[in-house]
Write an enzyme that holds these catalytic residues in place. Structure first.
Site, PDB file in Angstrom:
ATOM      1  N   GLU A 172     -17.262 -33.465   6.504  1.00  0.00           N
ATOM      2  CA  GLU A 172     -17.784 -33.435   7.882  1.00  0.00           C
ATOM      3  C   GLU A 172     -19.249 -33.870   7.913  1.00  0.00           C
ATOM      4  OE1 GLU A 172     -16.856 -29.769   9.930  1.00  0.00           O
ATOM      5  OE2 GLU A 172     -18.203 -30.273  11.582  1.00  0.00           O
ATOM      6  N   LYS A 180     -16.778 -20.372  11.848  1.00  0.00           N
ATOM      7  CA  LYS A 180     -16.350 -21.618  11.176  1.00  0.00           C
ATOM      8  C   LYS A 180     -17.591 -22.411  10.772  1.00  0.00           C
ATOM      9  CE  LYS A 180     -14.984 -26.133  10.996  1.00  0.00           C
ATOM     10  NZ  LYS A 180     -15.842 -27.336  11.036  1.00  0.00           N
ATOM     11  N   ASP A 222     -12.295 -20.706  -5.370  1.00  0.00           N
ATOM     12  CA  ASP A 222     -11.085 -20.579  -4.559  1.00  0.00           C
ATOM     13  C   ASP A 222     -11.529 -20.355  -3.113  1.00  0.00           C
ATOM     14  OD1 ASP A 222      -8.874 -19.668  -3.145  1.00  0.00           O
ATOM     15  OD2 ASP A 222      -7.981 -18.703  -4.889  1.00  0.00           O
ATOM     16  N   HIS A 252     -24.664 -35.149  15.831  1.00  0.00           N
ATOM     17  CA  HIS A 252     -23.338 -35.277  15.247  1.00  0.00           C
ATOM     18  C   HIS A 252     -22.785 -36.677  15.460  1.00  0.00           C
ATOM     19  CE1 HIS A 252     -19.428 -33.701  14.051  1.00  0.00           C
ATOM     20  NE2 HIS A 252     -20.081 -32.626  13.664  1.00  0.00           N
TER      21      HIS A 252
HETATM   22  P1  NAD Z   1      -9.295 -16.810 -15.251  1.00  0.00           P
HETATM   23  O1  NAD Z   1      -8.221 -15.861 -15.516  1.00  0.00           O
HETATM   24  O2  NAD Z   1      -9.020 -18.274 -15.469  1.00  0.00           O
HETATM   25  O3  NAD Z   1     -10.594 -16.463 -16.118  1.00  0.00           O
HETATM   26  C1  NAD Z   1     -11.232 -15.242 -16.153  1.00  0.00           C
HETATM   27  C2  NAD Z   1     -11.278 -14.744 -17.562  1.00  0.00           C
HETATM   28  O4  NAD Z   1     -12.448 -15.257 -18.209  1.00  0.00           O
HETATM   29  C3  NAD Z   1     -11.395 -13.256 -17.658  1.00  0.00           C
HETATM   30  O5  NAD Z   1     -10.141 -12.665 -17.661  1.00  0.00           O
HETATM   31  C4  NAD Z   1     -12.115 -13.062 -19.000  1.00  0.00           C
HETATM   32  O6  NAD Z   1     -11.196 -12.870 -20.021  1.00  0.00           O
HETATM   33  C5  NAD Z   1     -12.819 -14.384 -19.262  1.00  0.00           C
HETATM   34  N1  NAD Z   1     -14.302 -14.269 -19.277  1.00  0.00           N
HETATM   35  C6  NAD Z   1     -15.126 -14.899 -20.148  1.00  0.00           C
HETATM   36  N2  NAD Z   1     -16.416 -14.621 -19.885  1.00  0.00           N
HETATM   37  C7  NAD Z   1     -16.429 -13.813 -18.832  1.00  0.00           C
HETATM   38  C8  NAD Z   1     -17.480 -13.211 -18.057  1.00  0.00           C
HETATM   39  N3  NAD Z   1     -18.780 -13.403 -18.331  1.00  0.00           N
HETATM   40  N4  NAD Z   1     -17.132 -12.447 -17.008  1.00  0.00           N
HETATM   41  C9  NAD Z   1     -15.843 -12.274 -16.680  1.00  0.00           C
HETATM   42  N5  NAD Z   1     -14.808 -12.817 -17.361  1.00  0.00           N
HETATM   43  C10 NAD Z   1     -15.103 -13.588 -18.432  1.00  0.00           C
HETATM   44  O7  NAD Z   1      -9.874 -16.743 -13.790  1.00  0.00           O
HETATM   45  P2  NAD Z   1      -9.905 -15.595 -12.695  1.00  0.00           P
HETATM   46  O8  NAD Z   1     -11.312 -15.477 -12.271  1.00  0.00           O
HETATM   47  O9  NAD Z   1      -9.178 -14.389 -13.116  1.00  0.00           O
HETATM   48  O10 NAD Z   1      -9.039 -16.254 -11.559  1.00  0.00           O
HETATM   49  C11 NAD Z   1      -9.481 -17.322 -10.758  1.00  0.00           C
HETATM   50  C12 NAD Z   1      -8.312 -18.225 -10.454  1.00  0.00           C
HETATM   51  O11 NAD Z   1      -7.182 -17.479 -10.053  1.00  0.00           O
HETATM   52  C13 NAD Z   1      -8.630 -19.142  -9.323  1.00  0.00           C
HETATM   53  O12 NAD Z   1      -8.235 -20.439  -9.682  1.00  0.00           O
HETATM   54  C14 NAD Z   1      -7.748 -18.622  -8.184  1.00  0.00           C
HETATM   55  O13 NAD Z   1      -7.392 -19.671  -7.318  1.00  0.00           O
HETATM   56  C15 NAD Z   1      -6.574 -18.065  -8.913  1.00  0.00           C
HETATM   57  N6  NAD Z   1      -5.781 -17.016  -8.246  1.00  0.00           N
HETATM   58  C16 NAD Z   1      -6.103 -16.493  -7.038  1.00  0.00           C
HETATM   59  C17 NAD Z   1      -5.330 -15.503  -6.480  1.00  0.00           C
HETATM   60  C18 NAD Z   1      -5.742 -14.926  -5.140  1.00  0.00           C
HETATM   61  O14 NAD Z   1      -6.796 -15.250  -4.640  1.00  0.00           O
HETATM   62  N7  NAD Z   1      -4.946 -14.065  -4.512  1.00  0.00           N
HETATM   63  C19 NAD Z   1      -4.226 -15.004  -7.163  1.00  0.00           C
HETATM   64  C20 NAD Z   1      -3.932 -15.534  -8.412  1.00  0.00           C
HETATM   65  C21 NAD Z   1      -4.720 -16.535  -8.968  1.00  0.00           C
END
Ligand code: NAD
Length: 412
Positions: free
Chosen positions: A78, A255, A271, A369
């Site tokens: 945008e 928004k 996300d 705009h």
């Molecule tokens: P992830 O599981 O890919 O990574 C997180 C992992 O990184 C942790 O479990 C940990 O083991 C590790 N880690 C390393 N250094 C760390 C630090 N300093 N602090 C914390 N953790 C550290 O990612 P995530 O954050 O669990 O999930 C994000 C993804 O999940 C996004 O892509 C999202 O779209 C997706 N997702 C979203 C939903 C929802 O929003 N409802 C549901 C499921 C999945």
């Protein structure tokens, strides 16, 4: 630094970013490339992949947040958003920039328990809290080693047409990750124990995106003279009151806040659906959908903006460490923690809101705009890159911005 960033060539802008963020030649190459990921990476991210899809990446300038200078990468299609954020940040800078805070970063996991007496089950679960938290914490060695992980649990009863159910909530300090996966893993990992303790049946075990234990709040003062004088300040406050008291206006107002937040979130690989869902729910926390910002004036007559919303973001996990451009954008921001990133995103939201309501409460948004919109129309009409600016300008002067007029001008 960054004076008249918008007047620089692409090369000069990249030179400035490279210097500011101390990017290495590889990182510079990523910025000069075509958007980051190739098909092989895309094919690993989603199903039935056939290619990739690029968006513009720009830089919002002038941000000072908690006394630190930032260049904010923004990915958005945008027009006007990046210019508006930069303009508002420049005004905020006069009185010290944005003061933001994020006290805690707990993700919330929910476990739905049916076929129980909610009161009895709550008592049993709470008396076994430690056992449940300990089991949850065995599911992430990384968080445990960092001294983070599951911290608290609570229970609430909900009445539904299908009967009463008990919802157990697990609060997890997820460190620098968004934490969706670890939250879901912990919830699934403790389900059998929760069933055993409560005597009920566990159905859903899932993260809540309504991340009310990851709130970011903050404020900034906007100089009344820079805004255009006392009348504009008063009009901005009236514009805010409109949004705060009318859902139809509030949705558009919020928004506008999300225009900034989502653009910066996109750039850093967050996300964005999770951020938007939580923001809208938080806007309705009083039972009525309202503004996510509050505007008033201080004793000097300057405008004071305040904002608060949940912000679930990560510096690790998801695509953050996978998407090359997202990694470079995080480096441009020079952020050290997910909490700092959350503060930056919310500050950008406040800046974006200021620019939108300032324009609405004065000359209207179309003037600024439409100039940018006219460039898009010119491009869509087939104008060559060197023709775009002159055709856009002509259409703005004529007050006639349309694809047909643009086609005529391209052919003339
Ligand atoms: P992830 O599981 O890919 O990574 C997180 C992992 O990184 C942790 O479990 C940990 O083991 C590790 N880690 C390393 N250094 C760390 C630090 N300093 N602090 C914390 N953790 C550290 O990612 P995530 O954050 O669990 O999930 C994000 C993804 O999940 C996004 O892509 C999202 O779209 C997706 N997702 C979203 C939903 C929802 O929003 N409802 C549901 C499921 C999945």
């Amino acid at each position: 630094m960054t004076t008249k960033f918008f007047e620089k060539s692409r090369k000069e802008r990249i030179d400035e970013i490279v210097k500011f963020a101390k990017l290495d030649p590889e990182e510079r190459k990523i910025l000069e490339g075509h958007g980051g990921i190739g098909f092989e990476q895309a094919d690993k991210m989603v199903e039935n992949a056939i290619g990739t899809f690029s968006f513009p990446l720009g830089i919002a300038t002038n941000f000072v947040i908690n006394n630190k200078e930032y260049l904010v990468p923004m990915v958005i299609e945008e027009p006007s958003v990046i210019a508006a954020a930069s303009k508002a940040a420049k005004i905020a800078k006069i009185h010290g920039g944005f003061s933001m805070k994020n006290d805690e970063s707990y993700s919330i996991g929910q476990i739905q328990i049916i076929n129980v007496n909610p009161k009895d089950a709550t008592q049993k679960i709470l008396s076994h809290s430690k056992e449940i938290l300990d089991l949850a914490n065995t599911k992430s060695n990384t968080l445990s080693k960092m001294g983070k992980g599951a911290r608290e649990l609570s229970c609430k009863e909900i009445s539904t047409p299908a009967g009463t159910m008990l919802i157990m909530e697990l609060l997890i300090d997820v460190g620098d990750a968004m934490g969706a996966n670890v939250t879901n893993t912990m919830c699934e990992g403790i389900a059998s124990l929760v069933e055993k303790i409560s005597g009920g049946k566990v159905l859903l075990r899932i993260l809540s995106n309504y991340s009310t234990r990851r709130l970011v709040s903050g404020s900034a003062i906007f100089d009344k003279e820079e805004l255009g004088g006392e009348q504009i300040v008063d009009n901005i406050i009236l514009a805010y009151q409109f949004a705060d008291n009318d859902e139809y206006r509030a949705v558009t107002h919020n928004k506008g806040i999300l225009n900034g937040i989502i653009a910066a979130a996109n750039a850093t690989g967050q996300d964005t659906r999770a951020i938007e869902a939580a923001a809208h729910a938080y806007a309705a926390k009083s039972g009525k959908y309202r503004s996510l910002t509050q505007w008033s004036k201080n004793s000097q007559g300057d405008l004071v903006g305040k904002i608060e919303l949940p912000m679930s973001v990560g510096l690790v996990g998801g695509i953050i460490n996978v998407h090359p451009t997202a990694k470079v954008c995080a480096k441009i921001l020079q952020i050290n923690t997910a909490s700092e990133l959350a503060c930056v995103l919310v500050a950008v939201g406040l800046a974006q809101n200021l620019s939108a309501i300032r324009a609405l409460a004065s000359e209207g948004i179309q003037k600024g705009h439409m100039k940018l919109h006219a460039r898009n129309i010119a491009a869509a009409a087939g104008a060559e890159p060197e023709q775009i600016d002159s055709i856009a300008e002509k259409m703005v002067q004529e007050g006639k911005i349309s694809i047909n007029r643009a086609r005529e001008l391209v052919g003339s």
